[in-house]
Design an enzyme around this catalytic site. Structure first.
Site, PDB file in Angstrom:
ATOM      1  N   ASP A   1       3.910  -4.146  -2.895  1.00  0.00           N
ATOM      2  CA  ASP A   1       3.094  -3.110  -2.218  1.00  0.00           C
ATOM      3  C   ASP A   1       1.467  -3.461  -2.201  1.00  0.00           C
ATOM      4  O   ASP A   1       0.900  -4.270  -2.763  1.00  0.00           O
ATOM      5  CB  ASP A   1       3.293  -1.887  -3.373  1.00  0.00           C
ATOM      6  CG  ASP A   1       2.954  -0.507  -2.680  1.00  0.00           C
ATOM      7  OD1 ASP A   1       2.430  -0.295  -1.394  1.00  0.00           O
ATOM      8  OD2 ASP A   1       3.545   0.435  -3.216  1.00  0.00           O
TER       9      ASP A   1
ATOM     10  N   ASP B   1       5.429   6.464   3.590  1.00  0.00           N
ATOM     11  CA  ASP B   1       5.826   7.320   2.569  1.00  0.00           C
ATOM     12  C   ASP B   1       5.984   8.775   2.743  1.00  0.00           C
ATOM     13  O   ASP B   1       6.486   9.523   2.002  1.00  0.00           O
ATOM     14  CB  ASP B   1       4.563   7.457   1.609  1.00  0.00           C
ATOM     15  CG  ASP B   1       4.083   6.396   0.497  1.00  0.00           C
ATOM     16  OD1 ASP B   1       5.183   5.495   0.590  1.00  0.00           O
ATOM     17  OD2 ASP B   1       3.273   6.039   0.002  1.00  0.00           O
TER      18      ASP B   1
END
Ligand code: GLA
Length: 757
Positions: free
Chosen positions: A462, A529
């Protein structure tokens, strides 16, 4: 594949040709890019400009047609009368390199590159040009990916002199003639990545660029030029993960120049004697129709870009607990999820953010790699063993480029964090300076240890903020920082992942770094997301123009979307996620037994058709998505908002054999009765209080089979379209009605029936 005759260079892919030649001034003149040609000569291909246009600056005063502004060029250079957007700006000892002339070519030269490139090009051509005044020599590299119908282009400059060269801009340009082009490009932000925008290509310059030191969720580097007259489509994308810029200029003489590369606004480079600088690869593809160009890109990425072991390898079904728990979890809770996920058919358990010390929220802990003993009292090896014992793969989340002020590394080495002048925070965190060797070594060591000690099968890498403080104590010139950061990142990824069989999923607050550079190291990307399937139609729809479904991670989340507060049926959440690498991310604790049964049926069904979904030929038209592989076609039809008494609609299938017969059947899916509240009394002969206990209980154990349609039709008829069962019309219930309402969808499987007509 590369034919060379009298300084005419013809690059052929299976279905396209790209041709240029050297003119009498030693300039590289672009002649053609389009449908594949076999034997056309320069005379037929060239521009026939008989006399010069007004206001031109002549390259050769004896030739009125020698204005460089009116030519299609392979290399755009300053100061020679070309006033379109330029892509070279190189200086040597106060002198700008301006007048590059052809000096020769080489075939299939092999060299190691610092940047990710496509692998196994069918053929490679290097064209050398030189500026006699400064002695600067450029190499224009062309790679042919024959089977993918893709070409890749990049430039290399080697400083063969003794003075430093200063490069302020270096990119690839592609010159074309306008053909009533539209520009299709992809823009967004967090939880709304890669939405497609279609605009007529305006006069002047259109710019697609990023300055976040990542490709960014704001402006995807890939785009298309589509002719409104001929349906010719040219697609472009960069193999790069940092600040990019593409300028598309349309001139009043209807020439179009595409310039693409590292964003010059945040770039400058000093090249010392004997050093070499390379630009990222610009990949491009031509075909009729955008779906075909997308398929070419998909093929290239699957076969020539992602790490080789993943070329045709089916990706596992993930369970990730992030949306279910955020930071609030421990070993016991997670093992419960894992057991449940296994029963539901998931194959990979991903342990997300929060497993290391000082990490109970996003305020602290980044760059720590010690396992939090409170959450994992038996250690991570024990947890990983438990997951493996369940027969699942074990994956783990890391965010290695970042550091929190509250962390071991920051306490010891505050100088490793960016921010020479000021420190600015994004998600409460700072960025590690990847231009520092020790920082890179720290990351490589820790991530490798993690993989080895805990037998990790998958890493979610990430990167949760844009970069702001682009200065570094480690380098001299601030404008080198952004590109050096990305080179640092590639160095790290190279050292950890090349030669390893760990599956790397890149992520950056979702799709903030969805690009071809990251895909050279990892075979999938967390697209967004946003797990709301209706938003995902735009996000995955946009991404799949440029990237294959095998790399687009897509999860089924809770009924009520955490990102939009929209409620959607489980069937649609699955139907959208199945056009990608399927995963689940919802809280499994509160699933009803009918939901569990349905999820198990979904994963079984997906496994049966996984290859088709991940590697099939993908086409899309509005909200109809189609994949085809080995005689199996799956079509998904998705509805956003319904209308009262909706008109009948049709299932259209492209690419079938018109003469063959096909079997069409809708995928079975269940309808959960609480969605229909009091209306359910029209279906089952009971008057149930829609908000009462009985409804709650019935909903747990009882669901309805959605309508199913099954028939045999020819390829020709399917191409024209067959009528679907009508949708709910407000007039009553029938078990053959499509009870879609808002956000309804159905998948149809089309397979060949042996006998032809
Ligand atoms: C990012 C990712 C999410 C999740 C969180 C964890 O937002 O995109 O999927 O991993 O970080 O902090």
């Amino acid at each position: 594949m590369i034919k060379i005759e009298n300084q005419l260079f013809h690059l052929q892919t299976k279905e396209s040709s790209y041709i240029f030649c050297v003119d009498k001034h030693g300039k590289l003149i672009h002649l053609y890019y389009g449908q594949r040609l076999e034997n056309d000569n320069e005379e037929a291909l060239g521009q026939h400009q008989i006399i010069g246009v007004g206001s031109s600056v002549l390259y050769d005063k004896t030739d009125t047609t020698s204005s460089m502004n009116m030519k299609l060029l392979e290399l755009s250079e300053p100061q020679i009368g070309d006033y379109r957007v330029l892509s070279t700006d190189i200086w040597s000892d106060k002198q700008q390199a301006t007048d590059f002339k052809y000096v020769g070519y080489e075939l299939d030269k092999v060299f190691q590159s610092d940047l990710p490139r496509g692998h196994e090009a069918s053929e490679r051509l290097s064209i050398y040009v030189e500026d006699s005044l400064t002695g600067v020599r450029l190499e224009l590299v062309y790679e042919v990916f024959y089977d993918s119908n893709v070409l890749s282009r990049y430039l290399v400059v080697t400083n063969t002199g003794i003075d430093d060269l200063v490069i302020s801009n270096l990119g690839v340009n592609v010159d074309l003639m306008n053909d009533n082009f539209e520009l299709l490009s992809y823009h967004g932000g967090w939880i709304r990545e890669a939405h497609e925008y279609v605009n007529d290509l305006g006069m002047g310059r259109s710019v697609i660029a990023s300055t976040t030191t990542s490709t960014s969720n704001q402006h995807q580097p890939g785009f298309f030029l589509r002719s409104k007259d001929s349906n010719d489509v040219y697609g472009f994308n960069l193999i790069y993960s940092g600040n990019h810029m593409s300028v598309i200029e349309r001139t009043p003489h209807e020439m179009v120049r595409v310039v693409s590369g590292v964003n010059p606004e945040t770039f400058q480079w000093t090249l010392k004697s004997n050093e070499r600088y390379e630009t990222p690869s610009l990949i491009m593809s031509y075909s009729k129709g955008i779906n075909k160009v997308s398929q070419n890109f998909h093929h290239f990425i699957n076969q020539h870009l992602v790490p080789k072991p993943w070329a045709n390898k089916e990706r596992p079904i993930t369970y990730n607990h992030w949306e279910a728990t955020f930071f609030d979890y421990n070993e016991k809770k997670l093992l419960k999820y894992a057991r449940s996920a296994k029963e539901l058919g998931c194959e990979l358990f991903v342990l997300d953010d929060g497993w290391f010390t000082e990490r109970n929220n996003d305020l602290s802990g980044l760059s720590n790699y010690q396992v939090d003993p409170k959450k994992f009292p038996h250690g991570m090896k024990h947890f990983s063993n438990k997951i493996h014992e369940l027969g699942m793969l074990f994956g783990i989340w890391v965010e290695p480029e970042m550091v929190s002020e509250k962390s071991e590394l920051y306490r010891q080495h505050p100088e490793y964090a960016l921010g020479v002048r000021d420190k600015r925070y994004g998600r409460n965190q700072l960025v590690l300076d990847l231009t520092i060797q020790e920082v890179r070594d720290y990351i490589v060591l820790n991530v490798k240890n993690l993989v080895e000690e805990y037998s990790v099968d998958y890493i979610k890498w990430d990167m949760n903020r844009h970069i702001s403080d682009t200065e570094s104590l480690a380098i001299n010139h601030g404008k080198e920082f952004s590109h050096r950061y990305i080179l640092g990142l590639y160095d790290i990824l190279e050292r950890i992942f090349v030669g390893s069989d760990v599956l790397l999923e890149s992520c950056s607050s979702g799709g903030n770094r969805f690009d071809l550079g990251m895909l050279a190291y990892g075979a999938q990307v967390w697209s967004s997301d946003d797990t709301d399937p209706i938003e995902r139609l735009s996000i995955q729809g946009g991404l799949s123009r440029l990237y294959p479904l095998s790399v687009i991670s897509a999860h089924v989340a809770s009924e009520l979307s955490q990102q939009t507060l929209r409620r959607t049926p489980l069937s649609t959440r699955f139907n959208v996620a199945s056009f990608g690498v399927l995963g689940y991310e919802l809280d499994l604790t509160y699933l009803t037994s009918v939901e569990k049964k349905e999820i198990k049926a979904q994963t079984d069904w997906y496994k049966q058709y996984r290859k088709v979904f991940q590697f099939g030929l993908f086409t899309q038209h509005n909200n109809v998505w189609q994949v085809t592989l080995d005689g199996i076609t799956i079509v998904g039809i998705f509805q956003k908002l319904t209308s009262a008494s909706p008109p009948s609609d049709r299932l259209r299938v492209v690419g079938l054999d018109p003469k063959k017969l096909y079997h069409v059947s809708s995928k079975p899916q269940r309808i959960f009765i609480d969605r229909y509240k009091e209306l359910i009394k029209h279906v089952i002969p009971l008057d149930i209080n829609p908000s009462g206990k009985l409804m709650e209980l019935t909903n747990q154990y009882f669901s309805l089979q959605d309508q199913q349609q099954e028939l045999i039709a020819s390829g020709a008829l399917l191409e024209a379209g067959i009528w679907l069962n009508s949708q709910y019309l407000g007039t009553g219930y029938d078990k053959q009605l499509r009870l879609w309402g808002d956000f309804g969808s159905t998948l149809y499987v089309i397979t060949e029936k042996e006998n032809t007509l």
